[in-house]
Write an enzyme that holds these catalytic residues in place. Structure first.
Site, PDB file in Angstrom:
ATOM      1  N   ARG A  91       0.814  -1.237   0.000  1.00  0.00           N
ATOM      2  CA  ARG A  91       0.000   0.000   0.000  1.00  0.00           C
ATOM      3  C   ARG A  91       0.839   1.274   0.000  1.00  0.00           C
ATOM      4  O   ARG A  91       0.365   2.342   0.350  1.00  0.00           O
ATOM      5  CB  ARG A  91      -0.974   0.031   1.179  1.00  0.00           C
ATOM      6  CG  ARG A  91      -1.993  -1.065   1.129  1.00  0.00           C
ATOM      7  CD  ARG A  91      -3.273  -0.664   1.834  1.00  0.00           C
ATOM      8  NE  ARG A  91      -4.259  -1.710   1.685  1.00  0.00           N
ATOM      9  CZ  ARG A  91      -4.403  -2.719   2.542  1.00  0.00           C
ATOM     10  NH1 ARG A  91      -3.647  -2.787   3.614  1.00  0.00           N
ATOM     11  NH2 ARG A  91      -5.302  -3.631   2.312  1.00  0.00           N
ATOM     12  N   LYS A 113       2.212  11.871 -10.682  1.00  0.00           N
ATOM     13  CA  LYS A 113       1.519  10.886 -11.524  1.00  0.00           C
ATOM     14  C   LYS A 113       2.459   9.710 -11.731  1.00  0.00           C
ATOM     15  O   LYS A 113       3.598   9.896 -12.160  1.00  0.00           O
ATOM     16  CB  LYS A 113       1.168  11.478 -12.888  1.00  0.00           C
ATOM     17  CG  LYS A 113      -0.118  12.264 -12.917  1.00  0.00           C
ATOM     18  CD  LYS A 113      -0.493  12.596 -14.352  1.00  0.00           C
ATOM     19  CE  LYS A 113      -1.719  13.478 -14.406  1.00  0.00           C
ATOM     20  NZ  LYS A 113      -2.028  13.919 -15.778  1.00  0.00           N
ATOM     21  N   GLU A 155       7.904  18.881 -24.024  1.00  0.00           N
ATOM     22  CA  GLU A 155       7.133  19.202 -22.815  1.00  0.00           C
ATOM     23  C   GLU A 155       7.421  20.649 -22.383  1.00  0.00           C
ATOM     24  O   GLU A 155       6.534  21.333 -21.870  1.00  0.00           O
ATOM     25  CB  GLU A 155       7.454  18.231 -21.668  1.00  0.00           C
ATOM     26  CG  GLU A 155       7.127  16.765 -21.953  1.00  0.00           C
ATOM     27  CD  GLU A 155       5.632  16.430 -22.022  1.00  0.00           C
ATOM     28  OE1 GLU A 155       4.794  17.333 -21.825  1.00  0.00           O
ATOM     29  OE2 GLU A 155       5.309  15.260 -22.308  1.00  0.00           O
ATOM     30  N   LYS A 191       4.963  23.713 -14.270  1.00  0.00           N
ATOM     31  CA  LYS A 191       4.372  22.458 -13.808  1.00  0.00           C
ATOM     32  C   LYS A 191       4.013  22.515 -12.320  1.00  0.00           C
ATOM     33  O   LYS A 191       2.904  22.146 -11.919  1.00  0.00           O
ATOM     34  CB  LYS A 191       5.349  21.305 -14.073  1.00  0.00           C
ATOM     35  CG  LYS A 191       4.948  19.997 -13.438  1.00  0.00           C
ATOM     36  CD  LYS A 191       4.441  18.991 -14.406  1.00  0.00           C
ATOM     37  CE  LYS A 191       3.782  17.810 -13.701  1.00  0.00           C
ATOM     38  NZ  LYS A 191       3.749  16.608 -14.493  1.00  0.00           N
ATOM     39  N   GLU A 201      -5.974  16.728 -10.801  1.00  0.00           N
ATOM     40  CA  GLU A 201      -6.474  16.971 -12.161  1.00  0.00           C
ATOM     41  C   GLU A 201      -8.005  17.074 -12.238  1.00  0.00           C
ATOM     42  O   GLU A 201      -8.656  16.390 -13.023  1.00  0.00           O
ATOM     43  CB  GLU A 201      -5.967  15.855 -13.094  1.00  0.00           C
ATOM     44  CG  GLU A 201      -5.996  16.287 -14.552  1.00  0.00           C
ATOM     45  CD  GLU A 201      -5.315  15.286 -15.488  1.00  0.00           C
ATOM     46  OE1 GLU A 201      -4.076  15.204 -15.424  1.00  0.00           O
ATOM     47  OE2 GLU A 201      -6.013  14.614 -16.233  1.00  0.00           O
ATOM     48  N   ARG A 205      -5.157  21.382 -13.924  1.00  0.00           N
ATOM     49  CA  ARG A 205      -4.065  20.466 -14.320  1.00  0.00           C
ATOM     50  C   ARG A 205      -4.297  19.872 -15.715  1.00  0.00           C
ATOM     51  O   ARG A 205      -3.361  19.417 -16.358  1.00  0.00           O
ATOM     52  CB  ARG A 205      -3.893  19.354 -13.268  1.00  0.00           C
ATOM     53  CG  ARG A 205      -2.672  18.503 -13.542  1.00  0.00           C
ATOM     54  CD  ARG A 205      -2.252  17.639 -12.379  1.00  0.00           C
ATOM     55  NE  ARG A 205      -1.063  16.867 -12.728  1.00  0.00           N
ATOM     56  CZ  ARG A 205      -0.335  16.180 -11.869  1.00  0.00           C
ATOM     57  NH1 ARG A 205      -0.652  16.165 -10.598  1.00  0.00           N
ATOM     58  NH2 ARG A 205       0.715  15.503 -12.280  1.00  0.00           N
ATOM     59  N   ASN A 209      -2.221  18.534 -20.175  1.00  0.00           N
ATOM     60  CA  ASN A 209      -2.454  17.488 -21.175  1.00  0.00           C
ATOM     61  C   ASN A 209      -2.526  18.044 -22.585  1.00  0.00           C
ATOM     62  O   ASN A 209      -2.763  17.288 -23.537  1.00  0.00           O
ATOM     63  CB  ASN A 209      -3.759  16.744 -20.860  1.00  0.00           C
ATOM     64  CG  ASN A 209      -3.637  15.957 -19.574  1.00  0.00           C
ATOM     65  OD1 ASN A 209      -2.609  15.347 -19.315  1.00  0.00           O
ATOM     66  ND2 ASN A 209      -4.663  15.998 -18.748  1.00  0.00           N
ATOM     67  N   HIS A 212      -1.502  16.092 -25.674  1.00  0.00           N
ATOM     68  CA  HIS A 212      -1.414  14.679 -25.313  1.00  0.00           C
ATOM     69  C   HIS A 212      -2.618  13.857 -25.770  1.00  0.00           C
ATOM     70  O   HIS A 212      -2.531  12.636 -25.826  1.00  0.00           O
ATOM     71  CB  HIS A 212      -1.217  14.516 -23.802  1.00  0.00           C
ATOM     72  CG  HIS A 212       0.183  14.863 -23.363  1.00  0.00           C
ATOM     73  ND1 HIS A 212       0.691  16.133 -23.456  1.00  0.00           N
ATOM     74  CD2 HIS A 212       1.194  14.094 -22.858  1.00  0.00           C
ATOM     75  CE1 HIS A 212       1.944  16.140 -23.005  1.00  0.00           C
ATOM     76  NE2 HIS A 212       2.273  14.920 -22.648  1.00  0.00           N
ATOM     77  N   HIS A 216      -0.761  11.102 -27.420  1.00  0.00           N
ATOM     78  CA  HIS A 216      -0.752   9.733 -26.874  1.00  0.00           C
ATOM     79  C   HIS A 216      -1.310   8.742 -27.896  1.00  0.00           C
ATOM     80  O   HIS A 216      -0.821   7.610 -28.005  1.00  0.00           O
ATOM     81  CB  HIS A 216      -1.606   9.650 -25.604  1.00  0.00           C
ATOM     82  CG  HIS A 216      -0.834   9.937 -24.353  1.00  0.00           C
ATOM     83  ND1 HIS A 216      -1.445  10.256 -23.161  1.00  0.00           N
ATOM     84  CD2 HIS A 216       0.495   9.931 -24.095  1.00  0.00           C
ATOM     85  CE1 HIS A 216      -0.512  10.451 -22.238  1.00  0.00           C
ATOM     86  NE2 HIS A 216       0.665  10.263 -22.777  1.00  0.00           N
ATOM     87  N   HIS A 231       8.396   9.718 -27.017  1.00  0.00           N
ATOM     88  CA  HIS A 231       7.190  10.338 -26.452  1.00  0.00           C
ATOM     89  C   HIS A 231       7.096  11.815 -26.837  1.00  0.00           C
ATOM     90  O   HIS A 231       6.042  12.293 -27.271  1.00  0.00           O
ATOM     91  CB  HIS A 231       7.206  10.175 -24.932  1.00  0.00           C
ATOM     92  CG  HIS A 231       6.105  10.908 -24.230  1.00  0.00           C
ATOM     93  ND1 HIS A 231       4.791  10.503 -24.291  1.00  0.00           N
ATOM     94  CD2 HIS A 231       6.114  12.046 -23.476  1.00  0.00           C
ATOM     95  CE1 HIS A 231       4.041  11.350 -23.601  1.00  0.00           C
ATOM     96  NE2 HIS A 231       4.812  12.294 -23.095  1.00  0.00           N
TER      97      HIS A 231
HETATM   98  N1  GLY Z   1       2.061  15.034 -17.463  1.00  0.00           N
HETATM   99  C1  GLY Z   1       0.907  15.769 -17.172  1.00  0.00           C
HETATM  100  C2  GLY Z   1       0.655  15.903 -15.722  1.00  0.00           C
HETATM  101  O1  GLY Z   1       1.511  15.599 -14.918  1.00  0.00           O
HETATM  102  O2  GLY Z   1      -0.417  16.298 -15.335  1.00  0.00           O
END
Ligand code: GLY
Length: 328
Positions: A91, A113, A155, A191, A201, A205, A209, A212, A216, A231
């Site tokens: 956990r 994340k 990024e 960031k 998010e 946040r 994205n 992305h 993605h 990426h």
């Molecule tokens: N990579 C996008 C974020 O961390 O929200």
């Protein structure tokens, strides 16, 4: 940490194990700390359930407990995977990120994340769980191949486009190396500020994205078709497509769109897609984690330095943007 950890597990990939861990290992040894190294292959395929199982099994063998600590030394693959393994084992055991790529320094290793890929879908299984700390050391960038540096730069460009026009102006093809520390600092600040305002998010946040949703999908499509691209290169394609959708809608000026295409084309060669790949990319955008009620939910741009979240985009817009990207 107040007390010495019972065990420090260093997770690295085959490159970072060789070139980036020596100082850390010597420091830990000087302090009589028990260390174990775990090494994974340096590619996106390592972000899998199989590798997680192998790592969890090894942690069991090593009697890892909650007073142990995992140190992730590597790029986004290592920090995403290591963060996930640590946050699910018993956990949750604490972890530290020592990012070695530009991409991980400004994005993956910050903000908590963690995750792995699942059934060909990027970062589908994961957690929000902050590292104890992330230590950024730009000396790791000195030996990075230019393709890798440019991957991370995508990024930084994204952070500039959503929130920082000065950073956008700072990123110029012929002065990246001289300005790298300032680029790093500004991109990290964007960031951290956004994550502090919205750690899970729920709103703000989602701006991170940008690029992305389509990026993605492009990355997953090309990965399964066995012609993978880094990426950051996929994100750059996503940034261009999502910028062109913004301009088509009239919320971003054509002159801003032109500036974005001109700058990004200096860093990333064009990728051509077959019709089948375009179909697959459109389909894959429907699996994006931000979607709601079957609608593709995207962040768009209103100008360089400003973004708007929660925009539903259609298959036709995505298809047109990919065709526009290829035509320029
Ligand atoms: N990579 C996008 C974020 O961390 O929200």
């Amino acid at each position: 940490m107040q007390q010495k950890p019972s065990l420090v597990i260093v997770l690295a990939d085959t490159n970072t194990a060789k070139f980036c861990c020596n100082e850390l290992i010597s420091l830990l040894k000087e302090n009589q700390i028990n260390i174990e190294m775990l090494v994974i292959e340096a590619n996106e395929n390592s972000k899998s359930l199989d590798i997680c199982q192998q790592l969890w099994a090894r942690l069991v063998e090593l009697n890892t407990d909650r007073s142990s600590i995992l140190i992730n030394v590597g790029g986004g693959v290592v920090t995403d995977l290591g963060g996930f393994v640590a946050s699910t084992f018993k956990r949750g055991i604490p972890f530290i990120n020592l990012p070695t790529s530009l991409l991980a320094m400004v994005d993956a290793a910050l903000g908590g994340k963690t995750g792995i890929n699942f059934n060909g879908l990027k970062n589908y299984i994961g957690t929000f769980n902050l590292p104890v700390f992330t230590q950024v050391n730009s000396k790791f960038l000195e030996s990075l191949p230019i393709r890798e540096l440019h991957s991370g730069l995508a990024e930084c460009l994204k952070h500039a486009l959503i929130a920082d026009i000065e950073l956008w102006n700072l990123i110029e093809e012929n002065s990246i190396k001289e300005n790298i520390d300032q680029i790093l600092q500004s991109a990290i600040n964007v960031k951290l500020k956004i994550v502090a305002a919205d750690p899970k998010e729920q709103g703000e946040r989602k701006k991170l994205n940008f690029g992305h949703t389509i990026g993605h999908a492009v990355e997953s499509c090309l990965m399964s078709g066995k012609k993978p691209i880094p990426h950051g290169h996929a994100v750059a394609i996503g940034v261009l497509c999502e910028s062109s959708i913004s301009a088509e809608r009239g919320i971003l000026s054509k002159s801003n769109l032109e500036l974005i295409f001109n700058k990004l084309h200096k860093f990333y060669e064009s990728t051509a897609f077959t019709n089948n790949e375009i179909d697959a990319i459109v389909k894959l955008t429907h699996a994006d984690k931000k979607n709601r009620a079957g609608q593709v939910n995207c962040t768009l741009l209103t100008k360089i330095g400003e973004a708007v979240i929660d925009q539903n985009i259609t298959d036709e817009e995505i298809r047109n943007s990919l065709n526009y990207y290829q035509s320029i």
